[in-house]
Design a protein around this motif. Structure first.
Motif, short mmCIF file in Angstrom:
data_model
loop_
_atom_site.label_atom_id
_atom_site.label_comp_id
_atom_site.label_asym_id
_atom_site.label_seq_id
_atom_site.Cartn_x
_atom_site.Cartn_y
_atom_site.Cartn_z
N ILE A 117 0.99 -1.29 -0.02
CA ILE A 117 0.11 0.02 0.05
C ILE A 117 0.92 1.07 -0.03
CG2 ILE A 117 -1.54 1.35 1.43
CD1 ILE A 117 -3.05 -0.56 -0.24
N LEU A 120 2.28 1.83 -3.64
CA LEU A 120 1.23 2.04 -4.39
C LEU A 120 0.73 3.38 -4.13
CD1 LEU A 120 -0.97 -1.28 -4.63
CD2 LEU A 120 0.59 -0.22 -6.31
N GLY A 121 0.77 4.04 -3.07
CA GLY A 121 0.49 5.38 -2.51
C GLY A 121 1.40 6.09 -2.98
N SER A 124 0.49 6.22 -6.98
CA SER A 124 -0.75 6.67 -7.36
C SER A 124 -1.62 7.55 -6.63
CB SER A 124 -1.79 5.52 -7.58
OG SER A 124 -1.63 4.59 -6.50
N SER A 125 -0.87 8.29 -5.85
CA SER A 125 -1.59 8.93 -4.49
C SER A 125 -2.71 9.91 -5.14
CB SER A 125 -0.71 9.66 -3.65
OG SER A 125 0.10 10.63 -4.27
N ASP A 130 -7.12 6.02 -0.94
CA ASP A 130 -6.81 5.16 -0.34
C ASP A 130 -7.43 3.98 -0.30
OD1 ASP A 130 -4.33 6.69 0.26
OD2 ASP A 130 -5.18 7.18 2.16
N GLU A 132 -9.87 3.02 -2.27
CA GLU A 132 -9.81 2.33 -3.72
C GLU A 132 -8.47 1.40 -3.89
OE1 GLU A 132 -12.21 5.36 -6.70
OE2 GLU A 132 -10.32 6.09 -6.03
N ARG A 133 -7.47 2.01 -3.56
CA ARG A 133 -6.34 1.44 -3.66
C ARG A 133 -6.23 0.04 -2.72
NH1 ARG A 133 -3.46 5.58 -4.14
NH2 ARG A 133 -3.75 6.16 -2.08
N GLU A 134 -6.69 0.06 -1.62
CA GLU A 134 -6.83 -0.86 -0.71
C GLU A 134 -7.82 -2.15 -1.12
OE1 GLU A 134 -7.28 -0.06 3.62
OE2 GLU A 134 -5.89 1.16 3.45
#
Length: 175
Positions: A117, A120-121, A124-125, A130, A132-134
């Protein structure tokens, strides 16, 4: 190979080719050596974190701080080996191994949900939230048989990413 200002011999070129599993041609290695010498401003034979940060594309990369941990103090052979993960000729396994090292922030050979995470943060922050990423990561892990509590090894990451079609090829300019 001595210090970075020395010239490469045919033997040096072949040795570096072997070290990087022949993923670069002799001409590409010569070009990489020229770039290495430009970066190694003090001709110490290795490139420091500050010298890497002098490359605008590197400094602007959202993962630059993570990459610095991998590249600080590389000699020429290791510089080429580092770049070999970006070769179009590199295997998917080689690329995944590189990605795994990027995610393995505490170098314990295990990657947690939170490690992934974080990376990826960084990447794509500004594009997705957060949550949606999770959600996407949970779904990807679940499809591969893992949960958000799983600690992934390199083999696990290969299983998860093997069918992903990862593309991270960079062409080496040959002068």
């Amino acid at each position: 190979m001595g210090n970075a200002s020395s010239m490469l011999t045919q033997y040096d070129i072949e040795e570096v080719q072997e070290h990087c599993n022949k993923l670069f041609s002799q001409q590409e290695i010569v070009s990489l050596f020229q770039k290495f010498c430009q970066l190694d401003r003090n001709s110490k034979g290795f490139i420091s974190a500050d010298e890497f940060l002098s490359v605008p594309e590197f400094a602007m990369n959202p993962l630059s701080q993570r990459l610095l941990k991998m590249v600080d103090g590389l000699n020429f052979k290791d510089f080429v080996a580092f770049l070999s993960a970006f070769s179009a000729k590199a295997s998917l396994h080689h690329k995944i191994e590189f990605i795994f090292k990027l995610y393995d922030v505490d170098c314990n050979r295990k990657v947690s949900f939170n490690h992934i995470i974080e990376v990826l943060g960084d990447l794509s922050s500004s594009f997705i939230s957060d949550e949606e990423r999770e959600q996407v990561l949970c779904q990807l892990l679940q499809e591969a048989g893992y949960t958000r509590n799983s600690l992934l090894t390199l083999d696990d990451c290969i299983k998860v990413l093997d069918k992903s079609g990862i593309r991270m090829d960079v062409e080496v300019p040959v002068d």
